[in-house]
Design an enzyme around this catalytic site. Structure first.
Site, PDB file in Angstrom:
ATOM      1  N   LYS A 133       2.893   1.410  16.307  1.00 33.59           N
ATOM      2  CA  LYS A 133       4.297   1.358  15.248  1.00 33.59           C
ATOM      3  C   LYS A 133       4.373   2.502  14.302  1.00 33.59           C
ATOM      4  CE  LYS A 133       5.986  -1.940  11.895  1.00 33.59           C
ATOM      5  NZ  LYS A 133       5.471  -2.908  10.810  1.00 33.59           N
ATOM      6  N   GLN A 134       3.079   2.967  13.743  1.00 30.54           N
ATOM      7  CA  GLN A 134       3.192   3.928  12.727  1.00 30.54           C
ATOM      8  C   GLN A 134       1.616   4.582  12.626  1.00 30.54           C
ATOM      9  OE1 GLN A 134       3.450   0.426   9.877  1.00 30.54           O
ATOM     10  NE2 GLN A 134       2.765   2.053   8.442  1.00 30.54           N
ATOM     11  N   TRP A 176       0.865  -1.444  -0.036  1.00 23.64           N
ATOM     12  CA  TRP A 176      -0.065   0.004  -0.063  1.00 23.64           C
ATOM     13  C   TRP A 176       1.036   1.171   0.043  1.00 23.64           C
ATOM     14  CZ3 TRP A 176      -1.371   3.230   4.753  1.00 23.64           C
ATOM     15  CH2 TRP A 176      -0.703   3.134   5.843  1.00 23.64           C
ATOM     16  N   GLU A 200       0.375  -2.089  12.898  1.00 21.19           N
ATOM     17  CA  GLU A 200       0.651  -3.586  12.879  1.00 21.19           C
ATOM     18  C   GLU A 200       0.887  -4.241  14.363  1.00 21.19           C
ATOM     19  OE1 GLU A 200       3.482  -4.072   9.961  1.00 21.19           O
ATOM     20  OE2 GLU A 200       1.852  -4.146   8.443  1.00 21.19           O
TER      21      GLU A 200
HETATM   22  C1  BGC Z   1       4.706  -1.382   7.551  1.00 23.22           C
HETATM   23  C2  BGC Z   1       3.763  -1.331   6.471  1.00 23.22           C
HETATM   24  C3  BGC Z   1       4.552  -1.370   5.180  1.00 23.22           C
HETATM   25  C4  BGC Z   1       5.680  -2.378   5.150  1.00 23.22           C
HETATM   26  C5  BGC Z   1       6.371  -2.184   3.708  1.00 23.22           C
HETATM   27  C6  BGC Z   1       5.945  -2.439   7.483  1.00 23.22           C
HETATM   28  O1  BGC Z   1       6.769  -2.406   8.491  1.00 23.22           O
HETATM   29  O2  BGC Z   1       4.302  -1.458   8.826  1.00 23.22           O
HETATM   30  O3  BGC Z   1       2.842  -0.397   6.585  1.00 23.22           O
HETATM   31  O4  BGC Z   1       3.605  -1.553   4.199  1.00 23.22           O
HETATM   32  O5  BGC Z   1       6.589  -2.217   6.033  1.00 23.22           O
HETATM   33  O6  BGC Z   1       7.008  -0.805   3.683  1.00 23.22           O
END
Ligand code: BGC
Length: 773
Positions: free
Chosen positions: A601-602, A357, A488
């Site tokens: 996390k984000q 995404w 996540e």
């Molecule tokens: C992130 C995801 C992301 C993926 C690839 C993961 O660590 O949590 O949101 O899509 O990395 O960049």
């Protein structure tokens, strides 16, 4: 965190050879041209620690997955872009002693990535075990003017010795992926040819049967006299070499040129590969290394003209933003709608080179402003082409009637991620794809995209959301259970605010897009209705009802959106209370502890407030920002940029700048201790957003650009070029002042500091903060 890269505006420079940093540098100095790319491995042999990486875009292998507990609905494989044949290898022996920096005393080592002109240069002096000293300068690049060509110039000089030099210039197809699940090799050799025109090795991937030919021609000169290069008689499987042996006196110079091409059966019939490769090699050799490099410089000049950002007063920040822009342009050029942007681009194996995404949520804005419109259009078309597969993917999970669930991770439209909490639950990716269509149309004004492609995708996505929610009798609202948001660090949550908000927005936008297409092109609309069996009245009614009645968790007392049901039941601790020794928590804590903690996390709620910012007032944004930012550990590279943009909007220059630095120099300073795996390419687009959307406050509203800029204290000014609806604008921000040049043939209306400026054709406007016009 490391600090060994020298700050320089246009160059990434490493001085001195430290084998412990080699894998990090191999990532940082990577090269690519959208079609192929390579880590900065050495040309000559190296027996030290290295991650060898050569990649051809779109050529992948479905590696059988390993999982503990197989769940129905899991995909069978994880597609990964393969480590492909190494075209630039040189085995260099002086009196039979191999040049290998791991076995030498190395001095004057210097690596330089010239971002302005798009090449990598390396020089060093090496003392072999025998005491012989030699000097090397190597320059190589992947042409963006002709993306099927790469070139190397390797200069070798004896310093204190003479001897017999033998150079075996090879193509090595006997390579593996480090992340192969069962330690298998993924390539078979198909054919090899060696003749006057060069050496050609054709390899085929197992299962997917892509054929890739690597062709090279090696030219060697001693004191400008060309030497004879012959086929190397040492024949090995999947390996082909050209050989030259020559007596070399002390202080003599040998110039080795290697021109290479990589072609794949994605673009040509397998039977045509050898002939075409020879044609391309011949043409490139006729041009010669210098002319190819001139073309490269000119092509990069155009890229920089379209998308450079100039920061005055802060060299580290200047270098960082150019590094981000450079790597993005090396990764994706938008020429081929079958390709996309892997989170690590051509710089490593992690994430398998697949599409996430990240493309829609982070990369689209960068390409919209800095590349021709077709580039971001092609990124959207990529998903259009995967619509059928997204519908099949949803069917596998039990959805029907044309509901589409795009994969979390994909190469060809099929899902290839096997963790239930991500594969089945991180469904917000569907919303990002719809949002990217909206973003593209908003920026370009290209409504025709909706007719041609967009609407079909939006219908599939809307149908998915409609089926994914359920009516809750208890709440008397629609709810969405069992999801994972962008954060996540918690899975299987109910009513993730971001996902619910996005779903409601998608349902509304799909209906709006349908109305637009119906009005603009009734015939095409009728075609889409038929193709998708759209029950207009019934489905639109249902979408509206869900959008209007979906539950969005909110805490009245705190005045904040709740990341999900029960978020406040968690023990509320702040990141500032976390000892440094406990971070990053994903390396220091058990997963169980992470899941139960309130650490994020984000950006999650904040990601939603960023997408749909016009729906929230500043006070609401501030409350949510204060609450969530203090609980966010930013252990995803995608997190700091969103925080930087929002902090800028909230007028918190200090925080905006802090987050900017974190995203901009993430790889250069190895912030997360993982640069050796490859670069964080997709978050680099976020870095660009932090400046353009954050510091310059650029937005598109009602088809017009607007700016609310501020200048970080540390900078004297920053300026950038952006393309907007066919016009290449120049923008420069100084303290409380912005200058915009409109080179267009028409008057442009631009909103600056909340006031409307009409900028006549070819004119420049200077606007000052606080000054009414
Ligand atoms: C992130 C995801 C992301 C993926 C690839 C993961 O660590 O949590 O949101 O899509 O990395 O960049």
């Amino acid at each position: 965190m490391k600090n060994y890269i020298q700050a320089e505006e246009w160059n990434i420079i490493e001085e001195g050879f430290d084998p412990h940093l080699n894998k990090i540098s191999e990532s940082l100095f990577s090269l690519g041209n959208g079609r192929m790319g390579q880590r900065a491995n050495f040309e000559e042999s190296y027996s030290g620690d290295t991650l060898q990486g050569n990649y051809v875009a779109g050529v992948y292998y479905p590696d059988k997955t390993r999982v503990g507990w197989w769940k129905n609905g899991y995909p069978e494989y994880f597609a990964k872009v393969l480590n492909a044949a190494n075209w630039m290898g040189l085995s260099i022996k002086l009196d039979n002693e191999e040049l290998d920096l791991n076995l030498c005393k190395v001095t004057d080592f210097r690596r330089q990535l010239n971002m302005k002109e798009g090449y990598l240069e390396r020089s060093f002096t090496a003392e072999l075990k025998s005491g012989k000293q030699v000097m090397v300068t190597a320059k190589r690049f992947f042409s963006i003017a002709n993306d099927e060509v790469a070139a190397l110039h390797y200069q070798f000089k004896t310093l204190n010795c003479s001897g017999k030099l033998s150079v075996s210039s090879f193509i090595d197809g006997d390579v593996k992926n480090q992340d192969s699940n069962y330690d298998e090799k993924f390539w078979d050799e198909v054919s090899r040819t060696q003749n006057e025109s060069g050496s050609y090795l054709t390899m085929r991937t197992k299962k997917t049967e892509f054929e890739v030919i690597t062709g090279v021609k090696t030219l060697v000169f001693k004191n400008n006299d060309q030497l004879q290069v012959t086929a190397d008689p040492a024949v090995k499987d999947k390996y082909l070499a050209e050989l030259v042996s020559v007596d070399i006196a002390e202080g003599e110079l040998i110039d080795i040129y290697k021109i290479a091409t990589n072609l794949s059966s994605q673009n040509l019939a397998p039977a045509e590969l050898t002939e075409k490769a020879a044609e391309i090699l011949n043409a490139a050799i006729l041009k010669g290394f210098s002319a190819l490099l001139e073309e490269q410089t000119a092509a990069w000049a155009t890229k920089w003209e379209e998308g450079d950002i100039i920061i005055e007063g802060d060299i580290a920040a200047q270098q960082a933003i150019r590094f981000n822009i450079f790597q993005l342009n090396q990764t994706y050029t938008g020429k081929d709608a079958r390709l996309n942007i892997g989170p690590k681009g051509f710089t490593g194996e992690k994430y398998g080179g697949s599409t996430y995404w990240d493309t829609e949520a982070y990369c689209i804005p960068f390409y919209l402003s800095t590349a021709p419109q077709e580039v971001s259009r092609n990124l959207l078309i990529y998903r259009y082409k995967h619509l059928e597969k997204a519908i099949e993917n949803a069917q596998k999970l039990g959805f029907d009637k044309g509901a589409a669930l795009y994969p979390m991770v994909t190469m060809n439209g099929e899902e290839c991620h096997n963790e239930w909490e991500i594969t089945f639950e991180e469904i917000h990716r569907n919303g990002a794809i719809a949002f990217a269509i909206f973003n593209y149309v908003r920026y370009t004004g290209d409504q025709v995209y909706l007719q041609e492609y967009g609407l079909e995708v939006l219908i599939g996505i809307a149908r998915f959301w409609k089926q994914r929610v359920n009516w809750s009798d208890a709440r008397q609202q629609y709810v969405m259970l069992g999801v994972t948001g962008p954060n996540e660090y918690e899975n299987n949550v109910n009513n993730n605010w971001y996902t619910n908000t996005l779903a409601a927005w998608c349902l509304r936008y799909a209906a709006e897009a349908a109305a637009i297409v119906k009005k603009e092109d009734p015939a095409r609309y009728a075609e889409i209705v038929k193709k998708t069996s759209l029950q207009e009245e019934e489905e639109f009614g249902a979408w509206k009802s869900v959008a209007e009645n979906i539950y969005l968790p909110y805490d009245e007392e705190k005045g904040i959106f709740l990341q999900q049901d029960g978020f406040l039941d968690k023990e509320q601790t702040l990141v500032s209370e976390l000892p440094v020794s406990q971070r990053p928590i994903n390396q220091k804590w058990s997963w169980d502890r992470i899941l139960r903690s309130c650490f994020i996390k984000q950006a999650d709620v904040l990601q939603g407030m960023y997408f749909f910012e016009d729906n929230y007032d500043l006070e609401s944004l501030r409350r949510n920002f204060d609450f969530y930012e203090s609980r966010t550990v930013h252990e995803s590279s995608l997190s700091p940029c969103v925080h930087s943009i929002l902090a800028a909007k909230l007028n918190d220059g200090e925080k905006a700048y802090e987050f900017y630095l974190r995203t901009a120099r993430l790889d250069l300073d190895d912030y997360n201790n993982d640069t050796e795996d490859g670069l964080h390419i997709t978050s680099m687009a976020g870095t660009w957003m932090s400046i353009v959307e954050g510091f310059a406050g650029m937005r598109v509203r009602n088809g017009k650009l607007s700016f609310t800029p501020f200048l970080p204290e540390e900078w004297n000014s920053f300026s950038f070029n952006i393309g907007f609806r066919g016009v290449q604008l120049k923008v420069k921000v100084k303290k409380e002042e912005i200058t915009i040049v409109n080179p267009a043939k028409e008057l442009m209306d631009i909103n600056i500091f909340s006031q409307l400026y009409n900028i006549p054709e070819g004119e420049t406007v200077i606007a000052y903060k606080g000054l009414t016009v």
